[in-house]
Design an enzyme around this catalytic site. Sequence first.
Site, PDB file in Angstrom:
ATOM      1  N   CYS A 149      42.402  40.921  43.469  1.00  0.00           N
ATOM      2  CA  CYS A 149      42.043  41.560  42.203  1.00  0.00           C
ATOM      3  C   CYS A 149      43.282  41.703  41.305  1.00  0.00           C
ATOM      4  CB  CYS A 149      41.332  42.884  42.456  1.00  0.00           C
ATOM      5  SG  CYS A 149      40.372  43.481  41.035  1.00  0.00           S
TER       6      CYS A 149
ATOM      7  N   ILE B 269      35.301  44.285  41.635  1.00  0.00           N
ATOM      8  CA  ILE B 269      35.478  45.551  40.930  1.00  0.00           C
ATOM      9  C   ILE B 269      36.435  45.316  39.757  1.00  0.00           C
ATOM     10  CG2 ILE B 269      36.199  47.965  41.101  1.00  0.00           C
ATOM     11  CD1 ILE B 269      35.746  47.735  44.156  1.00  0.00           C
ATOM     12  N   ARG B 270      35.916  45.323  38.546  1.00  0.00           N
ATOM     13  CA  ARG B 270      36.730  45.032  37.353  1.00  0.00           C
ATOM     14  C   ARG B 270      37.577  43.779  37.595  1.00  0.00           C
ATOM     15  NH1 ARG B 270      40.364  49.716  35.649  1.00  0.00           N
ATOM     16  NH2 ARG B 270      40.687  48.354  33.868  1.00  0.00           N
TER      17      ARG B 270
ATOM     18  N   HIS C 242      37.712  41.733  46.605  1.00  0.00           N
ATOM     19  CA  HIS C 242      38.431  42.584  47.556  1.00  0.00           C
ATOM     20  C   HIS C 242      38.068  42.182  48.985  1.00  0.00           C
ATOM     21  CE1 HIS C 242      40.037  45.695  44.754  1.00  0.00           C
ATOM     22  NE2 HIS C 242      39.076  45.208  43.981  1.00  0.00           N
TER      23      HIS C 242
ATOM     24  N   GLU D 225      39.325  43.045  51.665  1.00  0.00           N
ATOM     25  CA  GLU D 225      39.550  44.138  52.615  1.00  0.00           C
ATOM     26  C   GLU D 225      38.348  45.069  52.724  1.00  0.00           C
ATOM     27  OE1 GLU D 225      40.622  45.915  48.631  1.00  0.00           O
ATOM     28  OE2 GLU D 225      40.685  43.938  49.595  1.00  0.00           O
TER      29      GLU D 225
END
EC number: 4.3.3.6
Length: 199
Positions: free
Chosen positions: A79, A136-137, A177, A179
């Site tokens: 990200c 996410i964004r 992401h 993770e």
Amino acid sequence: MSTIGVLALQGDVREHAAAVERIGATPSRVRRLAELEAVDALIIPGGESTTIDKLLRAFELFEPLRDRIHAGMPVMGSCAGMIMLATDIVGAIDGQRSLAAIPMTVRRNAFGRQVDSSEVELAWIPDGSTMHATFIRAPWVESCDPSVEILATATGPDGAAHPVAVRHGNAIATSFHPEIAEPGAVHDDRVHRLLLDLV
């Protein structure tokens, strides 16, 4: 046993450290020069790329990190970490710098704002399998040098497919992401394993 650092200035530090443990390496949180010098590879987690840039400078880590990456230290960015590894950034604020590890242009917040966060199934190009990915964004790769290997693409709000996971030399970057896993799901650590393979 290899030691993989997680840049611990902002973002999903704990989640990446847990992934490093799952793949059989030793995690190390990196905030200082001595900690950076002691690791075999580094993960730049998600967060806010402009803040990570400022904190790297404040902690006097920007130049040493850039130099280690360009000298061949394996690095992975997710990200905001992808943005930090790009050579060019669309939507950068004035004065924002990157580590220029991968010859690509990325677009900040390309998939939308926080409310536009999503989970999708990606085709993982190296073996044709699927991968569950959390955005996410998230940025995407606007363009890249032919030497950059595209590992996965995703369809953006514009209806076009954009690279969201890439590899170039000693650097790996994802828009999503890796993770993060769905509650109760088995973690998919293949991106972290790619980093360990580089070590």
